[in-house]
Scaffold this motif. Structure first.
Motif, PDB file in Angstrom:
ATOM      1  N   ILE A  20       0.823  -1.215   0.000  1.00  0.00           N
ATOM      2  CA  ILE A  20       0.000   0.000   0.000  1.00  0.00           C
ATOM      3  C   ILE A  20       0.856   1.265   0.000  1.00  0.00           C
ATOM      4  CG2 ILE A  20      -1.965  -1.130   1.110  1.00  0.00           C
ATOM      5  CD1 ILE A  20      -1.192   0.317   3.715  1.00  0.00           C
ATOM      6  N   ARG A  21       2.126   1.140   0.379  1.00  0.00           N
ATOM      7  CA  ARG A  21       3.029   2.295   0.355  1.00  0.00           C
ATOM      8  C   ARG A  21       3.686   2.489  -1.013  1.00  0.00           C
ATOM      9  NH1 ARG A  21       4.557   3.867   5.721  1.00  0.00           N
ATOM     10  NH2 ARG A  21       4.327   2.257   7.320  1.00  0.00           N
ATOM     11  N   ASP A  22       3.814   1.430  -1.768  1.00  0.00           N
ATOM     12  CA  ASP A  22       4.596   1.426  -3.017  1.00  0.00           C
ATOM     13  C   ASP A  22       3.889   2.261  -4.091  1.00  0.00           C
ATOM     14  OD1 ASP A  22       5.828   0.720  -5.497  1.00  0.00           O
ATOM     15  OD2 ASP A  22       6.495  -1.176  -4.624  1.00  0.00           O
ATOM     16  N   PRO A 137      -7.798   4.612   8.805  1.00  0.00           N
ATOM     17  CA  PRO A 137      -6.491   4.136   8.332  1.00  0.00           C
ATOM     18  C   PRO A 137      -5.292   4.910   8.866  1.00  0.00           C
ATOM     19  CG  PRO A 137      -8.031   4.296   6.506  1.00  0.00           C
ATOM     20  CD  PRO A 137      -8.684   4.951   7.688  1.00  0.00           C
ATOM     21  N   MET A 138      -5.406   6.244   8.994  1.00  0.00           N
ATOM     22  CA  MET A 138      -4.232   7.055   9.302  1.00  0.00           C
ATOM     23  C   MET A 138      -4.420   7.813  10.615  1.00  0.00           C
ATOM     24  SD  MET A 138      -2.684   6.263   6.481  1.00  0.00           S
ATOM     25  CE  MET A 138      -1.289   7.356   6.233  1.00  0.00           C
ATOM     26  N   LEU A 139      -3.463   7.661  11.519  1.00  0.00           N
ATOM     27  CA  LEU A 139      -3.448   8.439  12.761  1.00  0.00           C
ATOM     28  C   LEU A 139      -2.312   9.446  12.652  1.00  0.00           C
ATOM     29  CD1 LEU A 139      -4.246   9.127  15.630  1.00  0.00           C
ATOM     30  CD2 LEU A 139      -2.905   7.177  16.432  1.00  0.00           C
ATOM     31  N   ALA A 140      -2.667  10.669  12.236  1.00  0.00           N
ATOM     32  CA  ALA A 140      -1.662  11.732  12.051  1.00  0.00           C
ATOM     33  C   ALA A 140      -1.633  12.599  13.313  1.00  0.00           C
ATOM     34  CB  ALA A 140      -1.984  12.545  10.810  1.00  0.00           C
ATOM     35  N   THR A 141      -2.397  13.675  13.342  1.00  0.00           N
ATOM     36  CA  THR A 141      -2.423  14.520  14.546  1.00  0.00           C
ATOM     37  C   THR A 141      -3.251  13.903  15.662  1.00  0.00           C
ATOM     38  OG1 THR A 141      -4.410  15.758  13.887  1.00  0.00           O
ATOM     39  CG2 THR A 141      -2.256  16.563  13.079  1.00  0.00           C
ATOM     40  N   GLY A 142      -4.193  13.022  15.296  1.00  0.00           N
ATOM     41  CA  GLY A 142      -5.099  12.444  16.282  1.00  0.00           C
ATOM     42  C   GLY A 142      -6.343  13.273  16.525  1.00  0.00           C
ATOM     43  N   GLN A 143      -6.401  14.464  15.950  1.00  0.00           N
ATOM     44  CA  GLN A 143      -7.521  15.355  16.230  1.00  0.00           C
ATOM     45  C   GLN A 143      -8.846  14.833  15.684  1.00  0.00           C
ATOM     46  OE1 GLN A 143      -6.704  19.597  15.526  1.00  0.00           O
ATOM     47  NE2 GLN A 143      -4.526  19.140  15.599  1.00  0.00           N
ATOM     48  N   SER A 144      -8.806  14.184  14.515  1.00  0.00           N
ATOM     49  CA  SER A 144     -10.047  13.663  13.940  1.00  0.00           C
ATOM     50  C   SER A 144     -10.653  12.581  14.816  1.00  0.00           C
ATOM     51  CB  SER A 144      -9.784  13.105  12.533  1.00  0.00           C
ATOM     52  OG  SER A 144      -9.427  14.123  11.634  1.00  0.00           O
ATOM     53  N   LEU A 145      -9.831  11.641  15.252  1.00  0.00           N
ATOM     54  CA  LEU A 145     -10.342  10.557  16.086  1.00  0.00           C
ATOM     55  C   LEU A 145     -10.908  11.081  17.403  1.00  0.00           C
ATOM     56  CD1 LEU A 145      -7.795   7.659  15.521  1.00  0.00           C
ATOM     57  CD2 LEU A 145     -10.292   7.463  15.437  1.00  0.00           C
ATOM     58  N   VAL A 146     -10.210  12.004  18.015  1.00  0.00           N
ATOM     59  CA  VAL A 146     -10.685  12.558  19.287  1.00  0.00           C
ATOM     60  C   VAL A 146     -11.985  13.336  19.080  1.00  0.00           C
ATOM     61  CG1 VAL A 146     -10.178  14.231  21.109  1.00  0.00           C
ATOM     62  CG2 VAL A 146      -8.423  12.599  20.384  1.00  0.00           C
ATOM     63  N   TYR A 200       1.245  15.852   7.687  1.00  0.00           N
ATOM     64  CA  TYR A 200       1.098  14.596   6.973  1.00  0.00           C
ATOM     65  C   TYR A 200       2.144  13.614   7.480  1.00  0.00           C
ATOM     66  CZ  TYR A 200      -1.936  17.113   3.723  1.00  0.00           C
ATOM     67  OH  TYR A 200      -2.938  17.867   3.178  1.00  0.00           O
ATOM     68  N   ILE A 201       1.796  12.329   7.449  1.00  0.00           N
ATOM     69  CA  ILE A 201       2.666  11.295   7.993  1.00  0.00           C
ATOM     70  C   ILE A 201       3.848  11.033   7.071  1.00  0.00           C
ATOM     71  CG2 ILE A 201       2.785   8.843   8.584  1.00  0.00           C
ATOM     72  CD1 ILE A 201      -0.128   9.023   9.481  1.00  0.00           C
ATOM     73  N   LEU A 202       5.046  10.966   7.668  1.00  0.00           N
ATOM     74  CA  LEU A 202       6.266  10.604   6.953  1.00  0.00           C
ATOM     75  C   LEU A 202       6.802   9.279   7.496  1.00  0.00           C
ATOM     76  CD1 LEU A 202       8.186  14.022   6.793  1.00  0.00           C
ATOM     77  CD2 LEU A 202       6.905  12.890   4.961  1.00  0.00           C
ATOM     78  N   PRO A 203       7.166   8.299   6.621  1.00  0.00           N
ATOM     79  CA  PRO A 203       7.042   8.332   5.169  1.00  0.00           C
ATOM     80  C   PRO A 203       5.623   8.090   4.664  1.00  0.00           C
ATOM     81  CG  PRO A 203       7.983   6.248   5.842  1.00  0.00           C
ATOM     82  CD  PRO A 203       7.882   7.078   7.086  1.00  0.00           C
ATOM     83  N   GLY A 204       4.763   7.494   5.505  1.00  0.00           N
ATOM     84  CA  GLY A 204       3.347   7.389   5.161  1.00  0.00           C
ATOM     85  C   GLY A 204       3.066   6.662   3.873  1.00  0.00           C
ATOM     86  N   LEU A 205       1.964   7.081   3.226  1.00  0.00           N
ATOM     87  CA  LEU A 205       1.604   6.495   1.934  1.00  0.00           C
ATOM     88  C   LEU A 205       0.838   7.471   1.049  1.00  0.00           C
ATOM     89  CD1 LEU A 205      -1.657   5.920   2.359  1.00  0.00           C
ATOM     90  CD2 LEU A 205      -0.853   3.820   3.396  1.00  0.00           C
ATOM     91  N   GLY A 206       0.605   8.687   1.528  1.00  0.00           N
ATOM     92  CA  GLY A 206      -0.219   9.636   0.786  1.00  0.00           C
ATOM     93  C   GLY A 206      -1.605   9.698   1.401  1.00  0.00           C
ATOM     94  N   ASP A 207      -2.581  10.138   0.622  1.00  0.00           N
ATOM     95  CA  ASP A 207      -3.963  10.264   1.087  1.00  0.00           C
ATOM     96  C   ASP A 207      -4.696   8.944   0.850  1.00  0.00           C
ATOM     97  OD1 ASP A 207      -6.910  10.832   0.874  1.00  0.00           O
ATOM     98  OD2 ASP A 207      -6.233  12.844   1.407  1.00  0.00           O
ATOM     99  N   ALA A 208      -5.020   8.233   1.929  1.00  0.00           N
ATOM    100  CA  ALA A 208      -5.632   6.912   1.799  1.00  0.00           C
ATOM    101  C   ALA A 208      -6.987   6.981   1.088  1.00  0.00           C
ATOM    102  CB  ALA A 208      -5.795   6.275   3.179  1.00  0.00           C
ATOM    103  N   GLY A 209      -7.776   8.012   1.374  1.00  0.00           N
ATOM    104  CA  GLY A 209      -9.070   8.145   0.722  1.00  0.00           C
ATOM    105  C   GLY A 209      -8.947   8.337  -0.778  1.00  0.00           C
ATOM    106  N   ASP A 210      -8.025   9.208  -1.203  1.00  0.00           N
ATOM    107  CA  ASP A 210      -7.809   9.446  -2.628  1.00  0.00           C
ATOM    108  C   ASP A 210      -7.301   8.186  -3.326  1.00  0.00           C
ATOM    109  OD1 ASP A 210      -8.628  12.014  -2.194  1.00  0.00           O
ATOM    110  OD2 ASP A 210      -6.676  12.947  -2.560  1.00  0.00           O
TER     111      ASP A 210
END
Length: 217
Positions: A20-22, A137-146, A200-210
């Motif tokens: 999923i990162r590739d 899928p992505m836990l970046a700042t955590g603000q959305s989940l909270v 944005y998460i590094l190295p991450g994978l980009g925008d999971a939704g997109d």
């Protein structure tokens, strides 16, 4: 907070995480969605080890088998739209679970890097005295989940909360620790390095939704 890092031990999970990162594999959105779904299945299996079970008797063609079954009422709740493929993976294993969906997004109110989280839609069953599994899928700042959990907990009181994320960073994990009850469980498939200047998460994978469903406006 009880944190479970699933990919610390090598398994097929790491194979799917690599794909999923590739960037060459990401061109195939159907394959991306399927791999996210597979990751959800693996995470659901690992999470299931922490649930409560009851003894049951099963009638087979030749006799009675004494075994166990999940004793908890489970509600799966994902954050739209990126969480849908991961949600499907959990549904494949928790087939008796009820399901909820919530919208949350970063609103850049000054048209710069500053943002607030807006939660504008929710469709959930009651999960009071049930086991809530939040899926994103992505836990970046955590603000959305909270923000989503705070909104949901206004009307419901779950027996237990599990949070399942594919990729997380230390900053987001710390934010959850600071703002959520200490008895929550956080399930992380992969821990990444940090956030960049745009959060944005590094190295991450980009925008999971997109990557799963196409670019948005």
């Amino acid at each position: 907070m009880n944190i479970h890092y699933i990919s610390e031990q090598n398994s097929i999970l790491n194979h799917f995480l690599a794909q999923i990162r590739d960037v060459s594999v990401q061109k195939d959105s159907m394959r991306f969605r399927k791999n996210i779904e597979r990751i959800g299945e693996i995470m659901a299996y690992e999470l299931s080890k922490e649930l409560t079970y009851k003894n049951i008797d099963v009638q087979t063609p030749l006799g009675i088998k004494h075994t166990t079954a999940i004793a908890e009422n489970i509600v799966l709740c994902s954050i739209l739209r990126a969480g849908l493929a991961l949600h499907q993976g959990f549904m494949n294993f928790f087939d008796d679970a009820e399901n909820g969906f919530v919208s949350a997004y970063r609103h850049h109110y000054k048209n710069d890097d500053d943002f607030e989280i807006l939660v504008e839609y929710k469709a959930t069953p009651t999960f009071t005295d049930k086991t809530l599994i939040m899926i994103d899928p992505m836990l970046a700042t955590g603000q959305s989940l909270v923000a989503v959990l705070n909104k949901l907990l206004e009307d419901h009181n779950p027996k237990e909360i599990h949070i399942a994320v594919v990729i997380a960073v230390p900053e987001g994990i710390q934010y959850l620790k600071d703002h959520l009850p200490s008895n929550c469980h956080l399930w992380v498939a992969a821990l990444d390095d940090k956030l960049n200047e745009k959060n944005y998460i590094l190295p991450g994978l980009g925008d999971a939704g997109d990557l799963a469903y196409g670019n948005k406006l």
